[in-house]
Design a protein around this motif. Structure first.
Motif, PDB file in Angstrom:
ATOM      1  N   UNK A 356       5.691   9.527   7.341  1.00  0.00           N
ATOM      2  CA  UNK A 356       6.239  10.015   6.077  1.00  0.00           C
ATOM      3  C   UNK A 356       5.199  10.402   5.033  1.00  0.00           C
ATOM      4  N   UNK A 357       3.997   9.859   5.145  1.00  0.00           N
ATOM      5  CA  UNK A 357       2.970  10.112   4.138  1.00  0.00           C
ATOM      6  C   UNK A 357       2.025  11.193   4.634  1.00  0.00           C
ATOM      7  N   UNK A 358       1.975  12.359   3.987  1.00  0.00           N
ATOM      8  CA  UNK A 358       1.105  13.447   4.455  1.00  0.00           C
ATOM      9  C   UNK A 358      -0.354  13.010   4.562  1.00  0.00           C
ATOM     10  N   UNK A 359      -0.977  13.357   5.700  1.00  0.00           N
ATOM     11  CA  UNK A 359      -2.389  13.054   5.899  1.00  0.00           C
ATOM     12  C   UNK A 359      -2.704  11.592   6.142  1.00  0.00           C
ATOM     13  N   UNK A 360      -1.692  10.767   6.392  1.00  0.00           N
ATOM     14  CA  UNK A 360      -1.933   9.325   6.557  1.00  0.00           C
ATOM     15  C   UNK A 360      -2.315   8.989   7.996  1.00  0.00           C
ATOM     16  N   UNK A 361      -3.130   7.948   8.143  1.00  0.00           N
ATOM     17  CA  UNK A 361      -3.472   7.391   9.454  1.00  0.00           C
ATOM     18  C   UNK A 361      -3.042   5.935   9.483  1.00  0.00           C
ATOM     19  N   UNK A 362      -2.917   5.388  10.679  1.00  0.00           N
ATOM     20  CA  UNK A 362      -2.561   3.983  10.821  1.00  0.00           C
ATOM     21  C   UNK A 362      -3.553   3.092  10.081  1.00  0.00           C
ATOM     22  N   UNK A 363      -4.829   3.374  10.218  1.00  0.00           N
ATOM     23  CA  UNK A 363      -5.893   2.559   9.636  1.00  0.00           C
ATOM     24  C   UNK A 363      -5.792   2.468   8.119  1.00  0.00           C
ATOM     25  N   UNK A 364      -5.336   3.533   7.469  1.00  0.00           N
ATOM     26  CA  UNK A 364      -5.301   3.596   6.011  1.00  0.00           C
ATOM     27  C   UNK A 364      -3.948   3.228   5.418  1.00  0.00           C
ATOM     28  N   UNK A 365      -2.946   2.946   6.249  1.00  0.00           N
ATOM     29  CA  UNK A 365      -1.566   2.829   5.762  1.00  0.00           C
ATOM     30  C   UNK A 365      -1.179   1.450   5.237  1.00  0.00           C
ATOM     31  N   UNK A 366      -2.002   0.442   5.419  1.00  0.00           N
ATOM     32  CA  UNK A 366      -1.599  -0.934   5.121  1.00  0.00           C
ATOM     33  C   UNK A 366      -1.335  -1.180   3.642  1.00  0.00           C
ATOM     34  N   UNK A 367      -0.343  -2.014   3.374  1.00  0.00           N
ATOM     35  CA  UNK A 367      -0.067  -2.439   1.998  1.00  0.00           C
ATOM     36  C   UNK A 367      -1.156  -3.375   1.491  1.00  0.00           C
TER      37      UNK A 367
END
Length: 599
Positions: A356-367
């Motif tokens: 859902x977040x443009x340009x997002x990766x798994x590594x950068x997605x954490x809360x």
């Protein structure tokens, strides 16, 4: 959801099959690459000598025999010989000297990968987020290698003083940081052929460095006694001709002895938890304005950060409230501690996701992202609310050594808890999710935890508790669960025939997940473990094992052939928190209870 690995990229990632190289063949290959006639004669003499034929004994020949013995412990002896060959005239034969050479070469290899990424043609397009991840992770990889080199240099030739567990942790992390870069490039469709060529070579250099440290720790200074070590997965049935490929994790379809615990037997769990209540705080965060800051990240920004491993504990008390912000504990924020008002009261939340977040990766997605060593988290809830249609959406990522969590809840769907790298410890907490919701490649121990699978929103989707990411047999990594309960929500249990749930699956070639006397609920499929997208990937090289699991889901009669039931307690003990993560050396200082043995 279809895998992101399209046909154009997949062939690039296949790599060559790993196999043992006989001595004669690789001497011939080395000879081809040597420029001078003198070197050719010396190398041929070495080849003859190593095959039991008369040879000319020279200092150079002796050095080459030492190199041969040393490189024999690696999975990539040809690459190892090419690394050491320039030093044969310097008569370098001390194991600590050769180890430093190999580590230095690995560091240079990571720098070469970084150079290749920086030359990426897609940096201004779709590939930029992946490149951004690479900039961070490759620099972290280099830092771990350089720190290891500095450690070896300071200790000199006294091998008995080498902190081998720390060295293996650092090198395992360096390798994982490099892997994370490649994963991010795949995830963002940004992997180019020139990067693939460089990364393959760097992976071999990193593997060789780890193999040298492992051999040095086992066999000591006599290089001629070095032997090939199978590493931590010595109990697994390894496949000789194994070709690693890159996997993108997507939706899956179709009572212990009291004396072994840190706290006294008379102390109740509530009394144990209350020990943190009166701990002095350095700063208070409160949404209602009653603290110094309203934002957790603001408190971190203004906190003292020395980056020293011996830094005084810095306690941030977070009052009840919902904190909708991405919280990052940076690498220089060592020995930080979060204390909340209780699970369900102090809530850290976010909704970043790959879907859902443009340009997002798994590594950068954490809360919540924890990168500062020595971190402690207590009495907080961390969640990612992106939902199942956000695909990879991490609640918490831990990339910090000796990080510990107690009395917490981590809640999400796919990829809830990213145990990325380094040593980690989780006690008396709950993790909730659907697909691969505990994943990563740290050395991670869970004790007395409740792992809860949710009912997936998509018909035909299957749950997997774990997807461990071990990429090299020598890495000191894996997932250990002791006295944990693998449970499910009531909605999932009521629909277990439609939505099957498995303990784990092999994300990477040497995935390692071990249960130690865990309670398995009835919704867990009798086969126990799930192949990777119906393939045979990693089935003969991974290590999925159970020791004395019990409960309605623990009937092993129908377990898959490639999983193991451990019958020897000494084998199970290897995966207990103390030997597996050296927890006895650092967890007691956190005041979190630690079970030190198997029942």
């Amino acid at each position: 959801m279809a895998a992101r690995l399209d046909g154009a990229i997949a062939p690039l990632l296949g790599g060559s099959a790993r196999s043992e190289v006989d001595v004669q063949r690789y001497w011939v290959r080395i000879v081809v690459g040597v420029a001078t006639v003198v070197s050719v004669i010396v190398l041929l003499a070495a080849s003859n000598s190593l095959q039991g034929k008369p040879g000319i004994i020279t200092p150079q020949l002796a050095g080459l025999q030492v190199f041969d013995a040393a490189c024999g412990v690696t999975f990539h002896p040809e690459t190892c010989m090419k690394t050491l060959l320039p030093y044969h005239r310097a008569h370098s034969s001390k194991p600590e000297e050769l180890t430093r050479i190999v580590l230095s070469s690995a560091s240079e290899g990571v720098r070469n990968t970084l150079t290749a990424v920086r030359a990426h043609k897609g940096n201004n397009g779709i590939g930029f987020p992946g490149s951004r991840v690479c900039q961070q992770t490759l620099m972290s990889s280099i830092e771990q290698l350089e720190a290891s080199l500095e450690m070896l240099s300071e200790l000199g030739s006294d091998v008995s003083q080498y902190p081998f567990e720390t060295l293996k942790t650092r090198l395992s992390a360096a390798m994982e940081f490099h892997t994370t870069c490649i994963d991010a490039l795949v995830e963002t469709s940004a992997l180019e052929s020139h990067i693939v060529e460089t990364k393959h070579h760097t992976e071999e250099l990193l593997s060789n460095a780890l193999a040298f440290v492992e051999a040095l720790s086992i066999y000591g200074s006599n290089l001629l006694s070095w032997k090939h070590s199978k590493g931590a997965n010595a109990d697994s049935n390894l496949e000789d001709n194994f070709t690693p490929i890159q996997n993108s994790r997507v939706f899956v379809t179709s009572s212990e002895a009291e004396s072994s615990t840190s706290y006294p037997s008379w102390m109740s769990s509530e009394q144990q938890k209350s020990l943190f209540a009166d701990l002095p705080s350095d700063v208070v965060v409160a949404k209602d304005g009653s603290g110094k800051y309203k934002s957790i990240q603001s408190a971190i920004k203004h906190a003292r950060k020395s980056g020293s491993a011996t830094a005084k504990r810095y306690v941030i008390r977070i009052k009840a409230g919902v904190y909708n912000e991405q919280v990052i504990v940076p690498q220089n924020a060592t020995n930080f501690m979060f204390i909340g008002d209780g699970v369900g009261k102090t809530i850290l939340t976010g909704d970043k996701s790959v879907g859902k977040t443009p340009g997002m990766t798994t590594f950068l997605s954490a809360s919540l992202i924890v990168e500062g060593p020595g971190f402690i988290g207590k009495a907080i809830t961390v969640r990612n609310t992106a939902g199942a249609d956000g695909f990879q959406a991490v609640a918490m990522r831990v990339s910090a050594d000796m990080a510990a969590f107690y009395d917490c809840v981590f809640d999400g769907f796919q990829d809830t808890l990213y145990t990325h790298t380094f040593r980690q410890y989780y006690r008396d907490l709950t993790v909730m999710g659907t697909v691969d919701f505990i994943f990563g490649n740290g050395a991670v121990a869970f004790q007395n935890c409740t792992i809860i699978a949710k009912k997936p929103p998509l018909v035909g989707q299957q749950n997997t508790y774990t997807a461990q990411g071990k990429t090299d047999l020598g890495q000191a990594t894996g997932l250990s669960f002791q006295s944990c309960t693998f449970d499910g929500t009531p909605e999932l249990k009521a629909n277990k025939a439609t939505f099957k749930t498995y303990l784990g699956r092999p994300w990477k070639p040497y995935s390692t997940h071990v249960n130690l006397k865990c309670n398995l609920m009835e919704h867990i499929d009798p086969e126990g473990w799930l192949p990777w997208n119906t393939s045979d990937y990693g089935l003969k090289t991974s290590f999925f094992a159970e020791w004395q699991d019990f409960g309605p889901g623990a009937n092993t009669a129908k377990r898959v052939w490639w999983s193991k039931q451990i019958t020897d307690k000494s084998v199970a003990q290897k995966y207990q928190a103390v030997p597996f993560t050296q927890a006895d050396k650092w967890v007691p200082a956190t005041s979190i209870p630690l079970t030190r043995d198997l029942p």
